[in-house]
Design a protein around this motif. Structure first.
Motif, PDB file in Angstrom:
ATOM      1  N   GLU A 263       0.863  -1.176   0.000  1.00 47.29           N
ATOM      2  CA  GLU A 263       0.000   0.000   0.000  1.00 47.29           C
ATOM      3  C   GLU A 263       0.898   1.224   0.000  1.00 47.29           C
ATOM      4  O   GLU A 263       1.757   1.364   0.865  1.00 47.29           O
ATOM      5  CB  GLU A 263      -0.904   0.026   1.227  1.00 47.29           C
ATOM      6  CG  GLU A 263      -2.035  -0.948   1.171  1.00 47.29           C
ATOM      7  CD  GLU A 263      -3.025  -0.752   2.308  1.00 47.29           C
ATOM      8  OE1 GLU A 263      -3.968  -1.527   2.359  1.00 47.29           O
ATOM      9  OE2 GLU A 263      -2.852   0.143   3.145  1.00 47.29           O
ATOM     10  N   VAL A 264       0.710   2.068  -0.988  1.00 41.55           N
ATOM     11  CA  VAL A 264       1.478   3.309  -1.066  1.00 41.55           C
ATOM     12  C   VAL A 264       0.498   4.473  -1.135  1.00 41.55           C
ATOM     13  O   VAL A 264      -0.515   4.397  -1.815  1.00 41.55           O
ATOM     14  CB  VAL A 264       2.449   3.318  -2.264  1.00 41.55           C
ATOM     15  CG1 VAL A 264       3.571   2.328  -2.078  1.00 41.55           C
ATOM     16  CG2 VAL A 264       1.721   3.010  -3.555  1.00 41.55           C
ATOM     17  N   THR A 265       0.804   5.524  -0.385  1.00 41.56           N
ATOM     18  CA  THR A 265      -0.054   6.708  -0.341  1.00 41.56           C
ATOM     19  C   THR A 265       0.703   7.895  -0.904  1.00 41.56           C
ATOM     20  O   THR A 265       1.858   8.124  -0.536  1.00 41.56           O
ATOM     21  CB  THR A 265      -0.489   7.001   1.103  1.00 41.56           C
ATOM     22  OG1 THR A 265      -1.187   5.866   1.619  1.00 41.56           O
ATOM     23  CG2 THR A 265      -1.408   8.214   1.178  1.00 41.56           C
ATOM     24  N   ALA A 266       0.052   8.631  -1.782  1.00 38.73           N
ATOM     25  CA  ALA A 266       0.649   9.827  -2.377  1.00 38.73           C
ATOM     26  C   ALA A 266       0.598  10.965  -1.361  1.00 38.73           C
ATOM     27  O   ALA A 266      -0.477  11.413  -0.988  1.00 38.73           O
ATOM     28  CB  ALA A 266      -0.093  10.202  -3.651  1.00 38.73           C
ATOM     29  N   LEU A 267       1.749  11.406  -0.909  1.00 37.50           N
ATOM     30  CA  LEU A 267       1.818  12.492   0.067  1.00 37.50           C
ATOM     31  C   LEU A 267       2.126  13.841  -0.587  1.00 37.50           C
ATOM     32  O   LEU A 267       1.736  14.873  -0.078  1.00 37.50           O
ATOM     33  CB  LEU A 267       2.877  12.185   1.131  1.00 37.50           C
ATOM     34  CG  LEU A 267       2.640  10.909   1.946  1.00 37.50           C
ATOM     35  CD1 LEU A 267       3.791  10.682   2.908  1.00 37.50           C
ATOM     36  CD2 LEU A 267       1.322  10.982   2.695  1.00 37.50           C
ATOM     37  N   GLU A 268       2.828  13.803  -1.693  1.00 35.04           N
ATOM     38  CA  GLU A 268       3.229  15.032  -2.374  1.00 35.04           C
ATOM     39  C   GLU A 268       2.080  15.589  -3.205  1.00 35.04           C
ATOM     40  O   GLU A 268       1.202  14.852  -3.659  1.00 35.04           O
ATOM     41  CB  GLU A 268       4.433  14.757  -3.282  1.00 35.04           C
ATOM     42  CG  GLU A 268       5.632  14.177  -2.557  1.00 35.04           C
ATOM     43  CD  GLU A 268       6.229  15.132  -1.542  1.00 35.04           C
ATOM     44  OE1 GLU A 268       6.169  16.361  -1.756  1.00 35.04           O
ATOM     45  OE2 GLU A 268       6.743  14.657  -0.517  1.00 35.04           O
ATOM     46  N   SER A 269       2.091  16.889  -3.437  1.00 34.71           N
ATOM     47  CA  SER A 269       1.005  17.546  -4.175  1.00 34.71           C
ATOM     48  C   SER A 269       0.888  17.060  -5.612  1.00 34.71           C
ATOM     49  O   SER A 269      -0.205  17.067  -6.179  1.00 34.71           O
ATOM     50  CB  SER A 269       1.192  19.065  -4.158  1.00 34.71           C
ATOM     51  OG  SER A 269       2.421  19.413  -4.765  1.00 34.71           O
ATOM     52  N   GLN A 270       1.987  16.600  -6.219  1.00 33.55           N
ATOM     53  CA  GLN A 270       1.933  16.111  -7.597  1.00 33.55           C
ATOM     54  C   GLN A 270       1.473  14.653  -7.689  1.00 33.55           C
ATOM     55  O   GLN A 270       1.357  14.113  -8.768  1.00 33.55           O
ATOM     56  CB  GLN A 270       3.278  16.304  -8.308  1.00 33.55           C
ATOM     57  CG  GLN A 270       4.400  15.416  -7.800  1.00 33.55           C
ATOM     58  CD  GLN A 270       5.206  16.042  -6.689  1.00 33.55           C
ATOM     59  OE1 GLN A 270       4.756  16.941  -5.996  1.00 33.55           O
ATOM     60  NE2 GLN A 270       6.421  15.562  -6.485  1.00 33.55           N
ATOM     61  N   GLY A 271       1.203  14.013  -6.558  1.00 35.45           N
ATOM     62  CA  GLY A 271       0.747  12.620  -6.560  1.00 35.45           C
ATOM     63  C   GLY A 271       1.904  11.670  -6.801  1.00 35.45           C
ATOM     64  O   GLY A 271       3.061  12.013  -6.595  1.00 35.45           O
ATOM     65  N   LEU A 272       1.587  10.455  -7.256  1.00 32.74           N
ATOM     66  CA  LEU A 272       2.631   9.488  -7.566  1.00 32.74           C
ATOM     67  C   LEU A 272       2.179   8.556  -8.678  1.00 32.74           C
ATOM     68  O   LEU A 272       0.989   8.381  -8.921  1.00 32.74           O
ATOM     69  CB  LEU A 272       3.058   8.697  -6.330  1.00 32.74           C
ATOM     70  CG  LEU A 272       2.085   7.701  -5.696  1.00 32.74           C
ATOM     71  CD1 LEU A 272       2.144   6.347  -6.395  1.00 32.74           C
ATOM     72  CD2 LEU A 272       2.442   7.507  -4.246  1.00 32.74           C
ATOM     73  N   LYS A 273       3.177   7.983  -9.333  1.00 30.90           N
ATOM     74  CA  LYS A 273       2.927   6.979 -10.368  1.00 30.90           C
ATOM     75  C   LYS A 273       3.521   5.674  -9.870  1.00 30.90           C
ATOM     76  O   LYS A 273       4.716   5.588  -9.599  1.00 30.90           O
ATOM     77  CB  LYS A 273       3.569   7.386 -11.683  1.00 30.90           C
ATOM     78  CG  LYS A 273       2.934   8.611 -12.298  1.00 30.90           C
ATOM     79  CD  LYS A 273       3.589   8.981 -13.601  1.00 30.90           C
ATOM     80  CE  LYS A 273       2.936  10.231 -14.157  1.00 30.90           C
ATOM     81  NZ  LYS A 273       3.560  10.673 -15.404  1.00 30.90           N
ATOM     82  N   PHE A 274       2.691   4.657  -9.723  1.00 35.23           N
ATOM     83  CA  PHE A 274       3.127   3.337  -9.256  1.00 35.23           C
ATOM     84  C   PHE A 274       3.354   2.454 -10.478  1.00 35.23           C
ATOM     85  O   PHE A 274       2.516   2.379 -11.366  1.00 35.23           O
ATOM     86  CB  PHE A 274       2.058   2.704  -8.366  1.00 35.23           C
ATOM     87  CG  PHE A 274       2.335   1.268  -8.030  1.00 35.23           C
ATOM     88  CD1 PHE A 274       3.194   0.940  -7.001  1.00 35.23           C
ATOM     89  CD2 PHE A 274       1.753   0.248  -8.756  1.00 35.23           C
ATOM     90  CE1 PHE A 274       3.460  -0.384  -6.695  1.00 35.23           C
ATOM     91  CE2 PHE A 274       2.006  -1.078  -8.459  1.00 35.23           C
ATOM     92  CZ  PHE A 274       2.865  -1.396  -7.429  1.00 35.23           C
ATOM     93  N   ALA A 275       4.495   1.774 -10.508  1.00 31.72           N
ATOM     94  CA  ALA A 275       4.798   0.793 -11.546  1.00 31.72           C
ATOM     95  C   ALA A 275       5.416  -0.424 -10.856  1.00 31.72           C
ATOM     96  O   ALA A 275       6.475  -0.329 -10.244  1.00 31.72           O
ATOM     97  CB  ALA A 275       5.744   1.360 -12.579  1.00 31.72           C
ATOM     98  N   ALA A 276       4.740  -1.555 -10.930  1.00 27.94           N
ATOM     99  CA  ALA A 276       5.195  -2.763 -10.227  1.00 27.94           C
ATOM    100  C   ALA A 276       6.600  -3.174 -10.658  1.00 27.94           C
ATOM    101  O   ALA A 276       7.357  -3.716  -9.858  1.00 27.94           O
ATOM    102  CB  ALA A 276       4.219  -3.906 -10.469  1.00 27.94           C
TER     103      ALA A 276
END
Length: 56
Positions: A6-19
């Protein structure tokens, strides 16, 4: 083996998850990428959480 991340986007630009960016290491064994994952890729806005399952 099944790994749930589980990863949560903390930064204002969000995040991109790639397995493919994750690997498993331990007890002398390194698995560079998971052969199967769900989702393989996902984008999250700030405050959103991605729950990913990686199967080794």
């Amino acid at each position: 083996m099944r790994v749930v991340a589980e990863v949560t986007a903390l930064e204002s630009q969000g995040l991109k998850f790639a397995a493919g960016q994750y690997s498993i290491e331990g007890l002398g064994l390194t698995i560079p990428t998971a052969p199967w994952s769900s989702p393989a890729r996902q984008t999250a806005a700030q405050g959103e959480t991605i729950r990913a399952t990686l199967v080794i």
